[in-house]
Scaffold this motif. Structure first.
Motif, PDB file in Angstrom:
ATOM      1  N   ILE A  29       0.858  -1.315   0.024  1.00 57.76           N
ATOM      2  CA  ILE A  29      -0.092  -0.119   0.248  1.00 57.76           C
ATOM      3  C   ILE A  29       0.933   1.288  -0.089  1.00 57.76           C
ATOM      4  O   ILE A  29       1.717   1.547   1.040  1.00 57.76           O
ATOM      5  N   THR A  79      -1.278   0.253  -5.247  1.00 62.17           N
ATOM      6  CA  THR A  79      -1.796  -0.782  -4.238  1.00 62.17           C
ATOM      7  C   THR A  79      -1.759  -2.086  -4.803  1.00 62.17           C
ATOM      8  O   THR A  79      -1.892  -2.214  -5.970  1.00 62.17           O
ATOM      9  N   TYR A 119      -9.504  -4.298   8.711  1.00 61.08           N
ATOM     10  CA  TYR A 119      -8.936  -3.795   7.748  1.00 61.08           C
ATOM     11  C   TYR A 119      -9.778  -4.175   6.241  1.00 61.08           C
ATOM     12  O   TYR A 119     -10.042  -3.310   5.589  1.00 61.08           O
ATOM     13  N   GLY A 122     -12.688  -1.797   6.202  1.00 57.62           N
ATOM     14  CA  GLY A 122     -12.195  -0.260   6.128  1.00 57.62           C
ATOM     15  C   GLY A 122     -11.152   0.020   4.948  1.00 57.62           C
ATOM     16  O   GLY A 122     -11.660   0.439   3.885  1.00 57.62           O
ATOM     17  N   GLU A 123     -10.036  -0.053   5.417  1.00 60.92           N
ATOM     18  CA  GLU A 123      -9.081   0.465   4.330  1.00 60.92           C
ATOM     19  C   GLU A 123      -8.900  -0.275   3.126  1.00 60.92           C
ATOM     20  O   GLU A 123      -8.818   0.322   1.842  1.00 60.92           O
ATOM     21  N   LYS A 124      -9.007  -1.610   3.425  1.00 61.88           N
ATOM     22  CA  LYS A 124      -9.013  -2.386   2.073  1.00 61.88           C
ATOM     23  C   LYS A 124     -10.283  -2.140   1.024  1.00 61.88           C
ATOM     24  O   LYS A 124     -10.170  -2.131  -0.149  1.00 61.88           O
ATOM     25  N   GLU A 126     -12.018   0.406   0.889  1.00 64.79           N
ATOM     26  CA  GLU A 126     -11.797   1.673   0.362  1.00 64.79           C
ATOM     27  C   GLU A 126     -10.933   1.625  -0.755  1.00 64.79           C
ATOM     28  O   GLU A 126     -11.361   2.140  -2.084  1.00 64.79           O
ATOM     29  N   ARG A 127     -10.000   0.828  -0.779  1.00 67.44           N
ATOM     30  CA  ARG A 127      -8.797   0.793  -1.889  1.00 67.44           C
ATOM     31  C   ARG A 127      -9.591   0.215  -3.224  1.00 67.44           C
ATOM     32  O   ARG A 127      -9.442   0.520  -4.173  1.00 67.44           O
TER      33      ARG A 127
END
Length: 153
Positions: A29, A79, A119, A122-124, A126-127
């Motif tokens: 990332i 990413t 993860y 959330g972040e994953k 979003e990506r």
């Protein structure tokens, strides 16, 4: 999951392509390596069963179903991520000649675990949402009979 080192995308890909499976898996990332936790027997069973079930139904309709070791990438964000299952329509589009990074996922499935749930939600997530071809994101619980689907509208 722990961020362990900053690398260039080229360094990351060279490392991942030369590693042995027992050395662990790392997502990338924007310069940071994210160590993915080991998977449990139940996680492997769920992913395997889902892969067989989905592939049997979708291949004849022109979809390809891929499992765990194939990365999904969004080169615009630097990413590289390892989903549990990836589905493409027709042939996958690969980021380079390595044939191990898909840029055109249609659907991604993640089997949740205690160490990755936050993860993955959330972040994953979003990506993944930043990938133009992605139309659906599916989260599967290991703890209870629950499957959540998120669709692009």
């Amino acid at each position: 999951m722990v961020s362990v080192k900053t690398l260039t995308p080229q360094e990351y890909l060279a490392r991942e392509r030369s590693r042995r499976r027992e050395e662990g898996m790392y997502e990338y990332i924007q310069g940071n390596l994210i160590e993915m936790g080991g998977v449990s027997l139940i996680h492997n069973r769920i992913v395997g069963n889902l892969h067989v079930f989905i592939a049997a139904r979708l291949r004849e309709l022109g979809f390809e179903v891929w499992q765990s070791d194939l990365r999904v990438t969004n080169p615009a964000l630097d990413t590289y991520m390892y989903p549990d299952i990836v589905i493409t329509q027709d042939e996958p589009v690969f980021a380079d000649s390595g044939l191990d990074m898909i840029t055109n996922p249609l659907l991604i499935v993640e089997v949740l675990s205690d160490t990755t749930e936050a993860y993955d939600r959330g972040e994953k997530f979003e990506r993944y949402r930043s990938i133009p071809s992605l139309q659906e994101y599916v989260l599967v619980s290991q703890k209870k009979p629950l499957i959540e689907s998120y669709y692009r509208t």
